[in-house]
Design an enzyme around this catalytic site. Structure first.
Site, mmCIF file in Angstrom:
data_model
loop_
_atom_site.group_PDB
_atom_site.id
_atom_site.type_symbol
_atom_site.label_atom_id
_atom_site.label_comp_id
_atom_site.label_asym_id
_atom_site.label_seq_id
_atom_site.Cartn_x
_atom_site.Cartn_y
_atom_site.Cartn_z
ATOM 1 C CG ASP A 8 -2.040 1.009 1.105
ATOM 2 O OD1 ASP A 8 -2.357 1.434 -0.026
ATOM 3 O OD2 ASP A 8 -2.585 1.395 2.154
ATOM 4 C CG HIS A 44 -4.242 10.460 2.688
ATOM 5 N ND1 HIS A 44 -5.297 10.359 3.572
ATOM 6 C CD2 HIS A 44 -3.384 9.439 3.027
ATOM 7 C CE1 HIS A 44 -5.103 9.326 4.386
ATOM 8 N NE2 HIS A 44 -3.949 8.759 4.077
ATOM 9 N NE ARG A 87 4.874 13.423 10.811
ATOM 10 C CZ ARG A 87 4.233 12.491 10.097
ATOM 11 N NH1 ARG A 87 3.960 11.325 10.625
ATOM 12 N NH2 ARG A 87 3.877 12.742 8.848
ATOM 13 C CD GLU A 107 -6.218 4.823 4.796
ATOM 14 O OE1 GLU A 107 -5.533 4.004 4.158
ATOM 15 O OE2 GLU A 107 -5.735 5.648 5.599
ATOM 16 C CD GLU A 154 -5.507 2.961 -0.044
ATOM 17 O OE1 GLU A 154 -4.696 2.301 -0.735
ATOM 18 O OE2 GLU A 154 -5.344 3.209 1.171
ATOM 19 C CG ASP A 208 -5.543 0.402 3.837
ATOM 20 O OD1 ASP A 208 -5.539 -0.680 4.445
ATOM 21 O OD2 ASP A 208 -4.714 1.310 4.040
ATOM 22 N NE ARG A 221 -7.869 6.470 9.721
ATOM 23 C CZ ARG A 221 -7.160 6.286 8.617
ATOM 24 N NH1 ARG A 221 -5.891 5.910 8.667
ATOM 25 N NH2 ARG A 221 -7.709 6.476 7.440
ATOM 26 C CD GLN A 242 -2.967 4.823 10.764
ATOM 27 O OE1 GLN A 242 -4.195 4.889 10.702
ATOM 28 N NE2 GLN A 242 -2.189 5.253 9.789
ATOM 29 C CE LYS A 288 -3.398 2.297 7.452
ATOM 30 N NZ LYS A 288 -4.229 3.098 6.552
ATOM 31 C CB THR A 305 -7.300 -4.952 2.247
ATOM 32 O OG1 THR A 305 -6.359 -4.680 3.289
ATOM 33 C CG2 THR A 305 -7.146 -3.913 1.147
ATOM 34 C CB THR A 309 -6.278 7.768 1.533
ATOM 35 O OG1 THR A 309 -6.157 6.738 2.502
ATOM 36 C CG2 THR A 309 -7.634 8.435 1.622
ATOM 37 C CD GLU A 320 -7.386 12.819 4.169
ATOM 38 O OE1 GLU A 320 -7.039 13.786 3.485
ATOM 39 O OE2 GLU A 320 -7.498 11.655 3.711
HETATM 40 CA CA CA Z 1 -3.975 3.085 2.893
#
Ligand code: CA
Length: 437
Positions: free
Chosen positions: A137, A144, A153, A209, A211, A243, A247, A250, A263, A267, A370, A384
C-alpha cells in the site's frame, strides 16, 4: 485507442447499451465467479451489462470467435486471474478484442450460440479476482499525506522525503477480501494522548480509505528492475480498494516501523478488474507539481508518463447506516474525488517498487493510498473528513459519524467519463461492519 474503445459500438447484450451501466462493451473487465449457492469451481468471466460471460465456456461454444487465443482462453478455466495475468499484456489485449467482437451487436453468429455462456449477474457469487501473493500500500496523495501529517505531527506535516520517494509499506495479503465480505471490527491496543496506560478493546475509530489498486500482470525476475517506459506492460488492470484502518490502534503502534495491526485485519477489493486497454480513453497528464517542488528523479521521469501517466477516475464513497437500511434508504455519498490528484502515477509506483530488484509477481496488488483532493468534499477517509472526529459528519437523516459504527455499510464506487467517449465503471467495493468478536 483501438476499436474496443469505439463509443459507437453496441452489444447484442442489450443491458450493456444502457447509458448508466458500468459495463458497456467498451469495458469488459475480468473477474472470477461461480453460480451463487453452488460449490462449482470458480471461473474467469467478463462483465457485460447486467450479465457475466463465462470466457472459457464461450470459447468452447464458439471457437471460431477465439482463434489463436488458446493460451489466454485456457487461463480462463482457472479459479483465479493469476494465470491470465502471467501471460502479460499482449494476449489479454487480444482476448479482450475477441470478446468485444463476439459480443458486438453486429455479430449475429456469435449471439446465436453464446447465450448459453451468459449468466445473469444477480445469479453469480463473485470471488477474489486473484490469489494475491504480496500486497503493498502506497501513500501517493500529497493532500492525504499533508492532512494526516498535520493531525499526527502538527509541527512536521509533510515529511521531507515525500516529494522525492514514493512512500509505501508491505501490507498483508491473507486478509484481502472481495466486495460484500463483512468486516469484523478489530480489537487492538491503543493509548490516547490523555490515557496513562494503553488499553485493549474494540477499535473506537474504525475508518475506511478510498483507494485504487493495480494488479500486476507479467512479473519481473528477482534482481531485475522495471523501467518506467515498460511499467504498464506489467500491469493487468485496476480495481477499487478499501484499506480499512483502526485509527486509535494506528496512532499508538505506527512509530517507528509504520502500519501493522491497524491495517491488516481486512482490505476490500472490487470484484471486477478493469484493464488498461479499457482505460485508454481516460488517460491524463501526471500531477502537475507546484512551482518549487523537486522534479521526479530520472528513473521516475519520462515524457510519456508526464503526458499521460495518470488515469481520470471519479471515486465516490457512500455510507449506509443500519437505521438507513431499516428505512430502505440507499447508501449516501459522503465524498467524491478524482484519481488524477495523486502525486505519483501507478507506473511510477511499479517502477519504484522494483528499483532495488524486488520481484513483483502476477496477481500482486499495489494500492495507491487514500485518494484525497484539495477540497474538503474530496477527502477519502473519515479521519480527514471529520478531522480525527472533531467535526463529525452529519448525514441527511440527522445521524452523525466521527468514525464507523457497527452495522454501517461503506461502498466505494468508481467510473470514468471523457467527452465523446463511452462511460465505463468499476462497480463497487462494499462491505458491512460487524461488531468485534
Ligand atoms: Ca492506505
Amino acid at each position: 485507442m483501438d476499436t474496443t474503445n469505439d463509443p459507437a459500438r453496441t452489444s447484442w447484450v442489450t443491458s450493456a447499451n444502457a447509458p448508466e451501466t458500468d459495463f458497456p462493451i467498451q469495458n469488459l473487465p475480468f473477474g472470477v465467479f461461480r453460480r451463487a449457492g453452488t460449490q462449482d469451481a470458480p471461473r474467469v468471466g467478463v462483465a457485460i451489462g447486467d450479465m457475466v460471460l463465462d470466457v472459457h465456456a464461450a470459447a468452447t461454444t464458439a471457437p471460431t470467435q477465439f482463434e489463436g487465443l488458446a493460451l489466454a482462453v485456457g487461463a480462463c478455466a482457472h479459479a483465479s486471474l493469476n494465470a491470465l495475468m502471467a501471460l502479460g499484456r499482449g494476449p489479454v489485449t487480444l482476448l479482450r478484442a475477441a470478446l468485444a467482437s463476439a459480443l458486438d451487436a453486429k455479430n449475429g453468429e456469435a449471439q446465436s450460440v453464446l447465450q448459453q455462456a451468459l449468466i445473469p449477474m444477480r445469479d453469480v457469487e463473485m470471488m477474489l479476482p486473484a490469489q494475491v501473493g504480496d500486497y503493498t500500500d502506497f501513500y501517493a496523495s500529497v493532500y492525504h499525506a499533508t492532512n494526516v501529517g498535520s493531525m499526527f505531527r502538527p509541527d512536521n506535516a509533510l515529511l521531507p522525503n515525500y516529494k522525492h520517494v514514493p512512500i509505501g509499506y508491505h501490507g498483508r495479503a491473507s486478509s484481502i477480501v472481495v466486495s460484500d465480505t463483512p468486516v469484523v471490527r478489530p480489537v487492538g491496543q491503543r493509548k490516547g494522548p490523555n490515557d496513562v496506560e494503553p488499553t485493549v478493546g474494540p477499535s473506537r475509530s474504525l475508518d475506511y480509505e478510498c483507494e485504487v489498486g493495480v494488479f500486476i500482470g507479467a512479473g519481473n525476475a528477482l534482481g531485475d528492475t522495471i523501467p518506467l517506459q515498460s511499467a504498464e506492460q506489467h500491469m493487468f488492470g485496476l480495481c477499487l480498494v478499501n484499506d480499512w484502518s483502526a485509527r486509535d490502534v494506528q496512532a499508538w503502534e505506527y512509530q517507528p516501523l509504520g502500519p501493522f495491526l491497524a491495517k491488516n485485519f481486512a482490505t476490500t477489493v472490487s470484484p471486477w478488474v478493469v484493464t488498461l486497454d479499457a482505460l485508454e480513453p481516460f488517460r491524463a497528464p501526471a500531477f502537475v507539481r507546484p512551482e518549487g517542488d523537486p522534479p521526479p528523479l530520472p528513473y521516475l521521469l519520462t515524457a510519456e508518463n508526464e503526458a499521460r501517466g495518470a488515469v481520470s477516475i471519479t471515486l465516490e464513497v457512500r455510507l449506509q447506516t443500519s437505521a438507513m437500511r431499516a428505512l430502505g434508504e440507499k447508501a449516501e455519498p459522503v465524498s467524491r474525488t478524482t484519481f488524477t490528484h495523486m502525486y505519483w502515477t501507478m507506473g511510477q509506483l511499479v517502477t519504484h517498487h522494483a528499483m532495488n530488484g524486488c520481484n513483483l509477481r502476477p496477481g500482486d496488488l499495489l494500492a495507491s493510498g487514500t485518494v484525497s483532493g484539495p477540497s474538503k468534499g474530496e477527502r477519502g477517509c473519515l479521519l480527514e473528513l471529520t478531522w480525527r472526529g472533531v467535526e463529525p459528519l452529519v448525514l441527511s437523516g440527522g445521524e452523525t459519524r466521527a468514525f464507523l459504527e457497527d452495522g454501517d455499510v461503506v461502498e466505494i464506487a468508481g467510473w470514468c467519463e471523457a467527452p465523446g467517449m463511452r462511460r465505463i465503471g468499476f462497480g463497487v467495493a462494499r462491505a458491512l461492519v460487524l461488531p468485534a468478536r
